[in-house]
Design a protein around this motif. Structure first.
Motif, short mmCIF file in Angstrom:
data_model
loop_
_atom_site.label_atom_id
_atom_site.label_comp_id
_atom_site.label_asym_id
_atom_site.label_seq_id
_atom_site.Cartn_x
_atom_site.Cartn_y
_atom_site.Cartn_z
N ALA A 41 9.53 2.49 10.69
CA ALA A 41 10.34 2.19 9.49
C ALA A 41 10.35 0.83 8.70
CB ALA A 41 11.76 2.68 9.98
N ARG A 42 10.35 -0.36 9.50
CA ARG A 42 10.44 -1.64 9.06
C ARG A 42 8.87 -1.84 8.65
NH1 ARG A 42 14.71 -4.51 9.98
NH2 ARG A 42 16.13 -3.80 11.44
N HIS A 43 8.00 -1.44 9.02
CA HIS A 43 6.57 -1.71 8.50
C HIS A 43 6.29 -0.88 7.14
CE1 HIS A 43 2.31 -2.35 8.66
NE2 HIS A 43 2.52 -3.64 9.36
N ALA A 44 6.51 0.33 7.29
CA ALA A 44 6.59 0.95 6.15
C ALA A 44 7.19 0.43 4.78
CB ALA A 44 6.85 2.54 6.44
N ALA A 91 2.44 -0.56 14.52
CA ALA A 91 3.25 0.19 13.23
C ALA A 91 1.85 0.16 12.18
CB ALA A 91 4.38 -0.47 12.95
N PRO A 92 0.91 -0.59 12.48
CA PRO A 92 -0.12 -0.68 11.16
C PRO A 92 -0.80 0.70 10.96
CG PRO A 92 0.05 -2.89 12.45
CD PRO A 92 0.74 -1.96 13.10
N LEU A 93 -0.96 1.42 12.30
CA LEU A 93 -1.78 2.67 12.32
C LEU A 93 -0.96 3.62 11.33
CD1 LEU A 93 -3.95 4.50 13.17
CD2 LEU A 93 -2.75 4.78 15.30
N VAL A 94 0.51 3.74 11.73
CA VAL A 94 1.26 4.64 11.13
C VAL A 94 1.16 4.27 9.57
CG1 VAL A 94 3.41 5.69 10.87
CG2 VAL A 94 2.54 5.21 12.93
N THR A 95 1.46 3.17 9.10
CA THR A 95 1.43 2.76 7.70
C THR A 95 -0.05 3.20 7.04
OG1 THR A 95 3.08 1.05 8.12
CG2 THR A 95 1.70 0.73 6.25
N TYR A 96 -0.98 3.00 7.71
CA TYR A 96 -2.40 3.35 7.30
C TYR A 96 -2.47 4.62 7.09
CZ TYR A 96 -7.21 4.81 7.41
OH TYR A 96 -8.29 5.64 7.25
N LEU A 97 -1.93 5.60 7.93
CA LEU A 97 -1.97 6.95 7.90
C LEU A 97 -1.31 7.64 6.85
CD1 LEU A 97 -2.35 8.09 11.56
CD2 LEU A 97 -4.15 8.13 9.84
N LEU A 98 -0.11 7.03 6.54
CA LEU A 98 0.92 7.22 5.28
C LEU A 98 0.29 6.72 4.05
CD1 LEU A 98 4.31 6.09 6.84
CD2 LEU A 98 3.58 8.44 6.50
N ALA A 119 7.37 1.16 0.96
CA ALA A 119 7.87 2.30 0.98
C ALA A 119 9.55 2.58 0.86
CB ALA A 119 7.57 3.28 2.08
N ARG A 120 10.29 3.38 0.18
CA ARG A 120 11.53 3.63 0.39
C ARG A 120 11.64 4.58 1.71
NH1 ARG A 120 12.09 5.70 -5.34
NH2 ARG A 120 9.88 6.49 -4.72
N ILE A 161 0.88 -1.23 -0.02
CA ILE A 161 0.02 -0.05 -0.16
C ILE A 161 0.80 1.32 -0.08
CG2 ILE A 161 -1.87 -1.21 1.28
CD1 ILE A 161 -1.18 0.33 3.68
N LEU A 162 2.19 1.20 0.16
CA LEU A 162 3.05 2.40 0.10
C LEU A 162 3.92 2.06 -0.93
CD1 LEU A 162 4.07 2.94 3.94
CD2 LEU A 162 2.13 4.00 2.70
N ASP A 163 3.65 1.55 -2.04
CA ASP A 163 4.53 1.21 -3.30
C ASP A 163 4.64 2.63 -3.88
OD1 ASP A 163 4.94 -1.34 -2.88
OD2 ASP A 163 3.72 -1.91 -4.57
N GLY A 164 6.12 2.92 -4.13
CA GLY A 164 6.33 4.17 -4.78
C GLY A 164 6.55 5.30 -4.01
N LYS A 165 6.27 5.24 -2.71
CA LYS A 165 6.26 6.48 -1.63
C LYS A 165 7.60 6.36 -1.00
CE LYS A 165 1.30 6.44 -0.82
NZ LYS A 165 1.31 7.67 -1.78
#
Length: 271
Positions: free
Chosen positions: A23-26, A202-209, A31-32, A3-7
């Protein structure tokens, strides 16, 4: 497909604890990542494919600007910022040490502001996630930390309004996890099993990103291993009393008859 591909995402204070988990979850979501911390950043970045490390202090505005510049230089853009870097101190008001108080404010408040303002100049859409705390509701024995997180909560609301026209979302998360910071907490044994491991947060932060949260901004989100809820921003509490002129006796009568002050609560921050 993640869900963060390309970000491209910056995570501050990511050398251990919650920041490392974010960081690891993103990264696992595609994510990069730029991993920032004064210690541990290189180790974490080395364990994440395609990540880069930044070891400057966010309390230094030049280092905060360089952190954002590094993300743009390495990845060509910045889509997300997680303002996680923070320190704490625990003391009763009569024992607060000025040097410790200054460090808390410089890292937690100014560091967040420096990174956020640098990111705002470079972002074209995207998401800023500020890490606050249940302590922003007022925790006994942690005045500096409570004040710093209350400031970041207000900052979150201000930025959300200012950056909405630019398509940048800004939210705050108040996690509860067992981290190295908690080892210094005199109340850590009272928290007990309510605090889970950092990776549960971590899932909450990844969701918000992510773009899944496209309609979510200006929110403060409390997250425990088994609880998820929003925290209200400060607002006028009803009733709002109106009269042409207020004298001392009028104010006293209002507090006696109509206004209902809430007593301070030592445990309100745990909710």
């Amino acid at each position: 497909m993640g869900i963060l591909d390309g970000k491209a995402v910056v995570v501050t204070g990511a050398g251990r604890g919650l920041g490392e988990s974010y960081a690891r979850h993103a990264a696992a979501a595609g994510a990069r990542v730029v991993v920032n911390d004064v210690a541990g950043a290189e180790r974490v970045a080395a364990g994440i494919g395609g990540a880069v490390a930044h070891t400057g202090s966010v309390a230094d505005p030049e280092q905060a600007a360089a952190l954002v510049e590094l993300c743009v230089a390495e990845f060509g853009r910045i889509d997300g910022l997680v303002n996680n870097a923070g320190v704490t101190c625990f003391a009763e008001p009569w024992d607060d040490d000025p040097a410790a108080v200054r460090e808390v404010i410089e890292v937690n408040v100014l560091g967040t502001m420096y990174c956020g303002t640098a990111a705002a100049r470079a972002m074209r859409g995207g998401s800023i996630v500020n890490v606050v705390s249940g302590a922003m509701l007022g925790r006994a024995g942690a005045a500096a930390y409570s004040a710093s997180k209350g400031a970041v909560a207000s900052l979150t609301a201000s930025w959300a309004s200012s950056l909405a026209p630019r398509g940048v979302r800004v939210n705050g998360v108040a996690p509860l996890a067992w981290t190295p910071m908690m080892d210094a907490d005199p109340g850590r044994h009272e928290v007990g099993s309510a605090a889970g491991p950092p990776d549960r947060m971590a899932p909450l932060v990844t969701y918000l990103l992510s773009d899944l949260a496209a309609g979510v901004t200006g929110q403060l989100v409390r997250f425990l291993p088994d609880k998820l809820h929003l925290i209200s921003q400060y607002a006028a509490k009803r009733p709002v009393l109106v009269r042409e002129r207020w004298e001392v006796e009028d104010i006293a009568r209002a507090f006696e008859d109509e206004l209902e002050p809430e007593p301070p609560g030592r445990d309100r921050w745990r909710v």
